[in-house]
Scaffold this active site. Structure first.
Site: not given
Ligand code: PRP
Ligand code: URA
Length: 355
Positions: A250, A254, A346, A349
């Site tokens: 993400r 944005t 997160d 993370d």
């Molecule tokens: C997080 C999570 C989802 C997304 C959810 O991933 O694991 O994939 O955000 O958010 P949304 O419903 O608003 O799209 P992130 O983009 O943080 O990537 P990561 O899994 O690599 O940490």
């Molecule tokens: N992605 C995450 O990992 N946590 C949140 O709360 C939203 C998006």
């Protein structure tokens, strides 16, 4: 006719009068209580009377509470029971003639005893019309065949594990283990409708007909990174599943998803795809991943997210009218950074220790 009767405290006085009146009318009355006006919970008596009707101990039921509404809601939870809350003779007649209602629910607080007696008389003497109503009543008895699109896994162990997962004090190793375990619970729920087939199995004692899953082909599709944490749990349940990967992140400003990697099994269009991602926040990432699977021809897509925001659920369901979503919790909503509240922070993370 054999009539089961019951009430709560609000309906007790009228029940105490209706029971002997019904007997005088020539019915055999089974009184399921209560025995006095002490405060009780109406579902307890609704179930007793409804069960007596459902298992044939009584042909009809009469329930009285304050409004008749709670009794009807309770009684209708028992399969085979069609309970109607009724306040006019016309409704009593139609409840029988059209709905083949077998339990009459009366208001002890807002309807006078003589009116309730009349409602009983009509209800107990009106036959079911049958004809065009028969198929409709059969549908009522079958229940709703439409699966709800969002299923929250409601289990004490899920609530327990999720509460530990959410805590900021939970270390990476335990966090990972909990994500895997919760994925297993989600997978269990998401595969509940998989069809079975008969197979002959020989135990050390005899041969008998057992059941196995009927050749359902599955792909587990994690949304990278965080979805990777759920894969092992799903593979424990479905060891023959193939694993496809969709990489997305993400944009921090944005909150829009960006795809950076995709590798799916060649025959993905013939598989049930279990898309896994612990977090469903705005729904952007999941909607994009599901859209991509649809473009590949996948018919059956199910999304498994440990924590979901209402905004994300709505967005995914609006983007894809057929996807079914399984989650351990629907949280309150999103903050200004599109993080889920109360959420767990997160997920990626925390799984990979990159905080
Ligand atoms: C997080 C999570 C989802 C997304 C959810 O991933 O694991 O994939 O955000 O958010 P949304 O419903 O608003 O799209 P992130 O983009 O943080 O990537 P990561 O899994 O690599 O940490
Ligand atoms: N992605 C995450 O990992 N946590 C949140 O709360 C939203 C998006």
């Amino acid at each position: 006719m054999k009539i089961a009767i019951g009430s709560d405290h609000a309906g007790f006085e009228q029940k105490a009068a209706l029971a002997p009146w019904l007997a005088e009318e020539g019915h055999e009355v089974l009184d399921f209580g209560p025995a006095n006006e002490d405060r009780v919970d109406y579902p307890d008596y609704a179930y007793r009377v409804a069960m007596a009707v459902a298992d044939g101990r009584a042909e009809r039921g009469v329930l009285v509470c304050g409004t008749g509404l709670g009794m009807a809601m309770g009684a209708n939870k028992v399969p085979g029971v069609r309970a109607a809350a009724v306040q006019t003779p016309e409704f009593a007649e139609l409840a029988r003639a059209h709905n083949d209602a077998n339990v009459l629910c009366l208001s002890g607080r807002f309807v006078d005893l003589d009116v309730n007696e009349e409602l009983c008389r009509v209800f107990l003497s009106t036959p079911f019309e049958g004809g065009r109503h028969e198929g409709r009543v059969a549908k009522l008895d079958r229940g709703c065949l439409v699966e709800p699109r969002v299923r929250v896994v409601n289990h004490p162990l899920v609530a327990h594990k999720l509460s530990i997962l959410r805590s900021e004090d939970t270390p990476t190793k335990l966090f990972r283990e909990l994500v895997r375990e919760l994925a297993l619970f989600l997978g269990y729920e998401a595969t509940r409708d998989f069809p079975l087939e008969d197979v002959q199995v020989t135990t050390p004692l005899e041969t008998f007909t057992a059941q196995r899953v009927a050749g359902k082909k599955v792909a587990v599709v994690p949304i990278l990174r965080a979805g990777l944490g759920m894969v092992d749990g799903l593979l424990m349940l479905i060891p023959s599943a193939k694993v496809g990967h969709i990489g997305m992140y993400r944009d921090h400003e944005t909150h829009e998803p960006h795809e950076y990697y995709c590798k799916l099994p060649e025959d993905v269009d013939q598989r049930t795809c279990l898309v896994v991602d612990p977090m469903l926040a705005t729904g952007g990432s999941a909607a994009m991943a599901i859209g991509y699977l649809r473009e590949q021809g996948v018919q059956d897509v199910r999304l498994l997210s440990i924590v979901a925001a209402p905004e994300g659920l709505e967005a995914v369901m609006a983007a894809d009218p057929a996807v079914r979503i399984f989650t351990c919790s629907i949280d309150r909503g999103l903050n200004d950074d599109a993080y889920i509240l109360p959420g767990l922070g997160d997920a990626g993370d925390r799984i990979f220790g990159t905080l």
